[in-house]
Design a protein around this motif. Structure first.
Motif, short mmCIF file in Angstrom:
data_model
loop_
_atom_site.label_atom_id
_atom_site.label_comp_id
_atom_site.label_asym_id
_atom_site.label_seq_id
_atom_site.Cartn_x
_atom_site.Cartn_y
_atom_site.Cartn_z
N GLY A 161 0.80 -1.21 0.00
CA GLY A 161 0.00 0.00 0.00
C GLY A 161 0.84 1.27 0.00
O GLY A 161 2.06 1.23 -0.14
N LEU A 162 0.16 2.38 0.17
CA LEU A 162 0.83 3.68 0.13
C LEU A 162 1.88 3.81 1.22
O LEU A 162 2.96 4.37 0.99
CB LEU A 162 -0.21 4.81 0.26
CG LEU A 162 0.33 6.24 0.23
CD1 LEU A 162 1.06 6.51 -1.08
CD2 LEU A 162 -0.80 7.25 0.42
N MET A 221 1.10 9.23 -5.57
CA MET A 221 0.58 8.89 -4.25
C MET A 221 -0.95 8.86 -4.25
O MET A 221 -1.56 7.98 -3.63
CB MET A 221 1.09 9.89 -3.21
CG MET A 221 2.56 9.72 -2.86
SD MET A 221 3.08 10.69 -1.42
CE MET A 221 2.96 12.36 -2.11
N VAL A 222 -1.55 9.81 -4.95
CA VAL A 222 -3.02 9.85 -5.02
C VAL A 222 -3.54 8.60 -5.72
O VAL A 222 -4.52 7.98 -5.28
CB VAL A 222 -3.49 11.12 -5.75
CG1 VAL A 222 -5.00 11.05 -6.02
CG2 VAL A 222 -3.18 12.35 -4.91
N PHE A 274 -3.17 5.49 -3.55
CA PHE A 274 -4.12 5.51 -2.44
C PHE A 274 -5.52 5.07 -2.89
O PHE A 274 -6.19 4.30 -2.19
CB PHE A 274 -4.19 6.91 -1.83
CG PHE A 274 -5.12 7.00 -0.65
CD1 PHE A 274 -4.72 6.54 0.60
CD2 PHE A 274 -6.39 7.54 -0.78
CE1 PHE A 274 -5.56 6.62 1.69
CE2 PHE A 274 -7.25 7.62 0.30
CZ PHE A 274 -6.84 7.16 1.54
N HIS A 305 -3.51 -0.54 -5.73
CA HIS A 305 -2.46 0.41 -5.33
C HIS A 305 -1.45 0.65 -6.45
O HIS A 305 -0.23 0.53 -6.25
CB HIS A 305 -1.74 -0.09 -4.07
CG HIS A 305 -2.65 -0.29 -2.90
ND1 HIS A 305 -3.48 0.70 -2.43
CD2 HIS A 305 -2.89 -1.38 -2.12
CE1 HIS A 305 -4.18 0.25 -1.40
NE2 HIS A 305 -3.85 -1.01 -1.20
#
Length: 264
Positions: free
Chosen positions: A21-22, A134-135, A138, A143
């Motif tokens: 994930g982020l 990143m957006v 997320f 992901h």
């Protein structure tokens, strides 16, 4: 809660991956950014020192600045591309966080997919420090940033290695003699599915018998087993000597034994 990515193989085997994930991807990116910053600092310091020593460079300051920008871009792109290519989908940051880039079907990331996903960092980095990337990571179900979408890749958490409970003296001695350890040979999850129970029994029999054979018997057996198993693992190389093939087979044994020893 762990987020999983499931892949169904043609053999009707389901592969399960834990998606990164982020948070974990961001942490790996921070590590890589720190390393790149150190490289940049060293290069700029060297340039400043050199410029102070060479007055003629002052006259071509514009050309020097353009060259520096080009080199910095090359370092930025080359760092990620070369590490992911030669380290089986891992940069130094990903290694520390236990992450790896793989294809969507679970196989090893190809040179083309690694090239594409890193080329598109130019967009993912916009407007500052990977905001777009990143957006997307997320909000995307798997992901993925833009580079992953176009390159057909995902970033996963690697499976934790388990230690064998029993030590096979002759086998371990041969492994130590060849200076092998877990993780040196990268075999993708997709390639692992090509290995049948019969293949595993053949490989296991080989590594146990090899230390007890005479030199000529070792060479013959190594060549025969390599011709059967290495193509399935996409590790074949016709230029290898029998001794090098034996090393590759022992390395494959190290990577495969956990699944077969613990999950049969």
């Amino acid at each position: 809660m762990e987020e999983r990515w499931k892949v169904k193989t043609p053999e009707h085997v389901t592969l399960n991956f834990q998606l990164a994930g982020l948070g974990s991807r961001g942490a790996a990116q921070i590590v890589d950014s720190i390393l790149l910053a150190l490289l940049y600092s060293g290069m700029i310091a060297l340039l400043v020192f050199t410029e102070n020593q060479m007055d003629f460079m002052l006259e071509g300051r514009g050309w020097v600045i353009a060259f520096v920008i080009l080199v910095l871009f090359g370092i930025q792109w080359g760092y990620f591309f070369l590490f992911e290519w030669f380290s089986g989908g891992k940069t130094l940051g990903k290694m520390m966080l236990g992450l790896r880039v793989v294809k969507e079907d679970g196989g090893k990331a190809t040179v083309l997919s690694i090239f594409i996903r890193n080329l598109l960092r130019i967009i993912d980095m916009l407007p500052f420090y990977y905001l777009i990337g990143m957006v997307m990571v997320f909000f995307h179900p798997q992901h993925k940033r833009l580079g992953d979408l176009v390159g057909g890749t995902i970033v996963i958490h690697e499976r934790k290695k388990q230690r064998l409970k029993k030590k096979q003296t002759l086998v371990e001695k041969e492994i130590e003699k060849r200076d092998l350890e877990s993780g040196q040979l990268v075999i993708g999850d997709w390639e692992k599915q090509n290995v049948t129970k019969k293949d595993w029994d053949l490989l296991k029999t080989y590594v146990y018998r090899y230390p007890t054979l005479k030199p000529e018997e070792k060479n013959n057996m190594t060549r025969e087993v390599a011709e059967i198993l290495l193509p399935k693992l996409e590790l074949e190389d016709e230029t290898k000597s029998e001794d090098e093939l034996a090393t590759r087979l022992y390395a494959a044994y190290i990577e495969l034994r956990e699944e077969w020893e613990f999950h049969l």
